[in-house]
Design a protein around this motif. Structure first.
Motif, PDB file in Angstrom:
ATOM      1  N   SER A   1      10.794  -1.174 -19.071  1.00 48.52           N
ATOM      2  CA  SER A   1       9.485  -1.586 -19.583  1.00 48.52           C
ATOM      3  C   SER A   1       8.335  -0.777 -18.999  1.00 48.52           C
ATOM      4  O   SER A   1       7.206  -0.880 -19.484  1.00 48.52           O
ATOM      5  N   LEU A   2       8.575   0.022 -17.955  1.00 48.27           N
ATOM      6  CA  LEU A   2       7.511   0.784 -17.322  1.00 48.27           C
ATOM      7  C   LEU A   2       7.076   1.965 -18.189  1.00 48.27           C
ATOM      8  O   LEU A   2       7.860   2.506 -18.974  1.00 48.27           O
ATOM      9  N   TYR A   3       5.800   2.377 -17.998  1.00 48.77           N
ATOM     10  CA  TYR A   3       5.348   3.621 -18.607  1.00 48.77           C
ATOM     11  C   TYR A   3       6.082   4.790 -17.930  1.00 48.77           C
ATOM     12  O   TYR A   3       6.544   4.684 -16.795  1.00 48.77           O
ATOM     13  N   ASP A   4       6.130   5.916 -18.625  1.00 58.65           N
ATOM     14  CA  ASP A   4       6.869   7.064 -18.099  1.00 58.65           C
ATOM     15  C   ASP A   4       6.322   7.523 -16.750  1.00 58.65           C
ATOM     16  O   ASP A   4       7.090   7.898 -15.852  1.00 58.65           O
ATOM     17  N   ASN A   5       4.984   7.490 -16.584  1.00 57.72           N
ATOM     18  CA  ASN A   5       4.435   7.937 -15.297  1.00 57.72           C
ATOM     19  C   ASN A   5       4.804   6.968 -14.180  1.00 57.72           C
ATOM     20  O   ASN A   5       5.031   7.367 -13.027  1.00 57.72           O
ATOM     21  N   ASP A   6       4.918   5.661 -14.506  1.00 61.81           N
ATOM     22  CA  ASP A   6       5.348   4.690 -13.496  1.00 61.81           C
ATOM     23  C   ASP A   6       6.832   4.862 -13.172  1.00 61.81           C
ATOM     24  O   ASP A   6       7.252   4.682 -12.026  1.00 61.81           O
ATOM     25  N   LYS A   7       7.628   5.204 -14.175  1.00 58.56           N
ATOM     26  CA  LYS A   7       9.044   5.488 -13.916  1.00 58.56           C
ATOM     27  C   LYS A   7       9.188   6.672 -12.961  1.00 58.56           C
ATOM     28  O   LYS A   7       9.988   6.645 -12.021  1.00 58.56           O
ATOM     29  N   GLY A   8       8.391   7.722 -13.197  1.00 60.25           N
ATOM     30  CA  GLY A   8       8.439   8.886 -12.315  1.00 60.25           C
ATOM     31  C   GLY A   8       8.043   8.532 -10.895  1.00 60.25           C
ATOM     32  O   GLY A   8       8.669   8.985  -9.930  1.00 60.25           O
TER      33      GLY A   8
ATOM     34  N   ASP B   1       0.827  -1.214   0.000  1.00 55.96           N
ATOM     35  CA  ASP B   1       0.000   0.000   0.000  1.00 55.96           C
ATOM     36  C   ASP B   1       0.856   1.256   0.000  1.00 55.96           C
ATOM     37  O   ASP B   1       0.509   2.259  -0.641  1.00 55.96           O
ATOM     38  N   GLU B   2       1.981   1.227   0.728  1.00 53.23           N
ATOM     39  CA  GLU B   2       2.879   2.390   0.714  1.00 53.23           C
ATOM     40  C   GLU B   2       3.420   2.622  -0.690  1.00 53.23           C
ATOM     41  O   GLU B   2       3.529   3.767  -1.154  1.00 53.23           O
ATOM     42  N   ILE B   3       3.767   1.530  -1.373  1.00 47.84           N
ATOM     43  CA  ILE B   3       4.299   1.660  -2.732  1.00 47.84           C
ATOM     44  C   ILE B   3       3.231   2.260  -3.648  1.00 47.84           C
ATOM     45  O   ILE B   3       3.510   3.160  -4.454  1.00 47.84           O
ATOM     46  N   ARG B   4       2.012   1.783  -3.499  1.00 43.77           N
ATOM     47  CA  ARG B   4       0.925   2.321  -4.329  1.00 43.77           C
ATOM     48  C   ARG B   4       0.676   3.794  -4.008  1.00 43.77           C
ATOM     49  O   ARG B   4       0.237   4.554  -4.876  1.00 43.77           O
ATOM     50  N   GLY B   5       0.970   4.184  -2.779  1.00 47.40           N
ATOM     51  CA  GLY B   5       0.764   5.571  -2.396  1.00 47.40           C
ATOM     52  C   GLY B   5       1.625   6.548  -3.181  1.00 47.40           C
ATOM     53  O   GLY B   5       1.321   7.748  -3.238  1.00 47.40           O
ATOM     54  N   TYR B   6       2.686   6.056  -3.789  1.00 49.46           N
ATOM     55  CA  TYR B   6       3.536   6.908  -4.632  1.00 49.46           C
ATOM     56  C   TYR B   6       2.995   7.005  -6.065  1.00 49.46           C
ATOM     57  O   TYR B   6       3.566   7.701  -6.897  1.00 49.46           O
ATOM     58  N   GLY B   7       1.909   6.265  -6.339  1.00 46.78           N
ATOM     59  CA  GLY B   7       1.331   6.299  -7.675  1.00 46.78           C
ATOM     60  C   GLY B   7       1.797   5.172  -8.566  1.00 46.78           C
ATOM     61  O   GLY B   7       1.516   5.172  -9.768  1.00 46.78           O
TER      62      GLY B   7
END
Length: 898
Positions: free
Chosen positions: A675-682, A563-569
């Motif tokens: 392989s991640l999308y740019d928003n996931d990389k950010g 959940d903490e990881i998801r909290g970063y988007g």
């Protein structure tokens, strides 16, 4: 005798002050009382005997110590029944001072030696005693008090009252209270020079004043005053780093030894330098092969390596034939360009066995040996049995021994009885360590006599099959490997193979294992380098089945929940992000035309997109074993590619809590990240930076402060830290708080905004150098990257045009000169970088000067100086060149004289 202790200290609710009086190795505690939470007092009655009390104050909170005063120098109080029957002490709390380095044995016993004296007796009916610390004074100076009263010289320095240095950098004087009928003292402190007729140095401050209380006959009032500040410039000194094994002299036996150490001390002294830094010298014998040459993988943090014995200091062999054989072998081995580790060690051990048969009984019946045995018995006895069993069973892996798989304390009695059978089995190693300790102790004394600081090195780890683990396994975690995350030394991280420490167990007994280790070091050194000080904050712990360090995690560290990881988007996909990311496109990129062969031999299809490693190759250790006999480079490239694929994850699972995760270090260079999308990389980058540089800061600060203060206070050695790598913000907090010297390397700046460090910004409490034993030498670095060198040549050396290659001696001299003129207290350069300034003297092949390559865990440590120390000192041009550089930089120490 009545004693009253009084100290001002502001507390918060729940805290109370405690007086700790030390006597005969024990501590008696007395709780102080207060009426306002600011001034604390305690009254004691003791027998009227002449004695000296040493004590310190601490703060208790909820029944346990919360903090204590600086423990390096305690309060010291001389009691004398003839002076009075009542003592009142007005103390002040002593935190670690900014100039704590001046209290180190490096300064007080090497650079600026002082002799302590007992407080002269006096018989005043009423006595005022003043105590003050003045650490800046030089060897020839003594402290005096000058004041307005005629008893204090009436401001005439020729009539100043001299004080007595009764404690390290602490001065005391007893004054007759009847000489101050007005009840007030106004005064200053001044430094008088006993060797030169020069103007006294007065402290830079307003006049001090004391309002004396009403006193009765028999009373002594003691004032512990704030430090006297003298206008004396900071000491800066130069030094050389060279491993003992790298030393070469005309009498060496193929490797540097403790006798050569004395010759190197002569070189340091004659060139105006004041520090000689060496690498670890502990026994590292695991296999009796060249792989034991790694000096940071010791089997005992106390035992010294037998190869450092100087055979010329020992009695000659009586057998003339044997003497001749060993002399021929010595000449042959000493003529080699590099160390033949196996032949050198085999020869020296053979010689020591012959000498033991010839001289052992007599030497071990001496008073000096019995004193040595009594002092070292705690570690010496287990080490001797361990070394005997290692050789008896042909392996250091004690888990494979048929018996004695751990140290049995019950064996100590028999192993210490010179008439027992067990003693006879192990006594050779007592004999060897006695010789080594004696020779190193003599070298240390020789260094002090020549005002040279001998600086040692304390490795962060120990060998997992060593005596320390065998003896006290509760202090170690054997299910992981210590190392370091990727840095300038190694893109895959470093895997040292050491077990990690069980800090919870170590902290329980006040880190006694470390305290014993540091105190043993203090017998031989006056300064030391803490190898990888970051390990005291958190260690990089690598799974036992990994070869590289990329799959490691900091331990301890605050893992992240899903959940903490998801909290970063970031949409956390546990299985996808924690297992190796292997696809057709990654295989094509990694193996090119070999991709289909790799798929067929090493991989199984996982789904339509991805593959997984076959079970027989699913860890790096399994891959390593499969390629153990391979020498073909194309096949080794496949091995390295498999290593990389296994490390290609975005997160690693916490080793203690499977529901928590850590971002994989350097994941931005992995295929899964690509392989991640740019928003996931950010989102991952935000998470990554928070985790490594912010999330754990306070946590790691508290972890370090559980350990390092105890170790820094355990001895008076000057403490220097190797604080390189992925350094969190909390590291400089602790370094500054404990007054530890940092390591500053211009080519590895700690400021992320600059390419090269600005030398003028080095803190005074630091060690400046250009290269360490883990780095390319100056000459190698110069030719590694021409673009980088050109930038350095123009922006740091302020020179136009093209940078010359290879590095000419005149330019190396300029670089060395700039290092020396930095503000750092110590500037310690490797012997290779010193030699770089002389085109005629230095080794023609710069690559032959490299000591270690951290990226290679099986590197052969065999570098030796290419010329004898005697010949080096006979080269008048080079010696004058070095001495001139040291003089021009202001790093010439004249042993405290002005």
């Amino acid at each position: 005798m009545n004693l009253i202790f009084s100290i001002d200290y502001k507390t918060v609710f729940g805290e109370e002050l405690v007086l700790n009086i030390m006597k005969d190795g024990a501590i008696a505690q007395y709780h102080l009382g207060t009426t306002d939470g600011a001034r604390w007092t305690c009254q004691l009655t003791i027998p009227d005997t002449n004695q000296v009390l040493e004590y310190y104050y601490s703060v208790d909170a909820i029944g346990s110590e919360h903090r204590h005063e600086w423990a390096t120098v305690h309060h010291k109080l001389e009691l004398n029944a003839s002076k009075g029957n009542s003592y009142t002490m007005y103390d002040h709390w002593s935190d670690i001072p900014e100039d704590a380095y001046l209290y180190s044995s490096a300064f007080t016993d090497c650079l600026c030696p002082h002799t302590l004296h007992a407080l002269p007796s006096s018989s005043f009916s009423k006595t005022v005693r003043l105590i003050v610390r003045a650490p800046q004074l030089r060897s020839s100076e003594r402290l005096a008090i000058i004041g307005s009263n005629p008893a204090l010289g009436a401001w005439d320095s020729t009539k100043a009252v001299e004080m007595t240095e009764h404690n390290i950098n602490e001065w005391v004087v007893d004054l007759n209270a009847d000489d101050f009928p007005e009840g007030e003292m106004e005064f200053k402190f001044a430094a008088l020079d006993s060797k030169k007729d020069v103007t006294p140095l007065w402290e830079c401050s307003n006049n001090r004043t004391i309002e004396l209380p009403e006193m009765k006959d028999g009373e002594v009032v003691v004032y512990d005053l704030n430090e006297a500040y003298m206008p004396i410039y900071n000491t800066k000194i130069a030094g050389t780093l060279v491993p003992v094994f790298s030393l070469r002299s005309k009498t060496s036996f193929g490797v540097g030894d403790f006798g050569d150490l004395k010759k190197m001390i002569d070189y340091i002294d004659k060139t105006g330098q004041r520090v000689l830094q060496i690498l670890p010298i502990n026994d590292s014998t695991i296999t009796h092969t060249w792989t034991d040459s790694y000096p940071y993988s010791c089997i005992s943090v106390f035992a010294l390596h037998p190869m450092y014995v100087d055979l010329t200091q020992l009695p000659q062999l009586k057998d003339a034939k044997e003497r001749d054989r060993f002399e021929k072998l010595r000449v042959e081995l000493n003529g080699l360009k590099q160390i033949d580790y196996e032949r050198v060690n085999n020869a020296k051990l053979e010689y020591l066995h012959l000498l033991f048969t010839q001289e052992g009984k007599q030497m071990m019946s001496s008073k000096k040996f019995h004193e040595f045995f009594h002092e070292t018995e705690q570690w010496l006895v287990p080490y001797a049995q361990y070394a005997t069993l290692r050789d008896k069973y042909g392996t250091a892996d004690f888990s494979q021994w048929p018996d004695h798989n751990t140290w049995n304390e019950a064996d100590r009695k028999e192993l210490s009885n010179s008439r027992s059978k067990l003693y006879k089995e192990v006594e050779f190693w007592y004999f060897v360590q006695y010789i080594l300790n004696t020779q190193l102790d003599e070298a240390h004394a020789y260094a002090r006599q020549h005002h040279v600081i001998l600086k040692g090195d304390i490795p962060i780890g120990v060998n997992r099959y060593g005596c320390d683990v065998w003896m006290e396994p509760r202090y170690f975690n054997l299910n992981g490997q210590a190392g370091a995350p990727p840095d300038d030394f190694s893109v895959n991280g470093q895997n040292w193979g050491f077990p990690t420490y069980n800090w919870d167990e170590m902290v329980k007994d006040g880190c006694q294992w470390w305290v014993r280790r540091f105190q043993n070091m203090a017998k031989f050194f006056d300064a030391y380098r803490i190898d990888h000080v970051l390990g005291f904050f958190r260690i990089w712990e690598i799974p036992i089945n990994s070869v590289h360090g990329l799959l490691g995690q900091f331990a301890p560290a605050l893992g992240m929940t899903a959940d903490e990881i998801r909290g970063y988007g970031l949409n956390f996909q546990e299985e996808r992000f924690t297992t190796p990311f292997i696809t057709d496109w990654t295989l094509e990129r990694m193996f090119h035309d070999k991709a289909d062969d790799v798929k067929a031999k090493y991989l199984d299809r996982l789904d339509d997109e991805r593959y997984k490693m076959k079970p027989e190759y699913d860890t790096q250790r399994k891959v390593e074993k499969a390629f153990a006999t391979v020498t073909d480079q194309d096949e080794l490239n496949i091995r390295d590619g498999l290593y990389a694929m296994i490390s290609d994850v975005l997160f690693v699972r916490d080793t203690k809590d499977a529901s928590k995760f850590h971002p994989r270090v350097s994941a931005q260079f992995s295929f899964i990240y690509e392989s991640l999308y740019d928003n996931d990389k950010g989102a991952f980058n935000r998470l990554y930076n928070d985790y490594f540089y912010r999330r754990n800061n306070q946590f790691w600060y508290r972890e370090a402060m559980k350990k390092l203060p105890r170790l820094v206070e355990a001895t008076r050695m000057l403490v220097c830290a190797e604080d390189l790598g992925m350094v969190p913000d909390c590291v400089p907090w602790v370094i500054n708080e404990l007054r530890i010297l940092s390591l500053e390397i211009q080519s590895m700046p700690k400021d992320p905004h600059v390419r090269f460090g600005h030398l003028s910004r080095n803190p005074y409490r630091s060690v400046c150098t250009f290269s360490t034993h883990d780095m390319p030498t100056l000459r190698q670095w110069w030719d590694e990257n021409y673009e980088r060198t050109q930038d350095y040549y123009n922006s740091m050396l302020y020179r136009g045009g093209a940078a010359p290659h290879p590095l000419p001696g005149w330019l190396a001299r300029d670089i060395v000169s700039r290092q020396l003129t930095s503000p750092s207290m110590l500037c310690i350069l490797s012997i290779q970088d010193w030699l770089a300034i002389d085109d005629k003297l230095r080794l023609p092949d710069a690559n032959a000067e490299r000591i270690n390559i951290p990226a290679n865990p099986k590197h052969y440590w065999r570098y030796r100086m290419h010329l004898n120390i005697e010949d080096l000192m006979a080269n008048n041009s080079f010696m004058a060149n070095v001495k001139e550089l040291v003089n021009q930089s202001g790093r010439t120490n004249t042993f405290g004289e002005r």
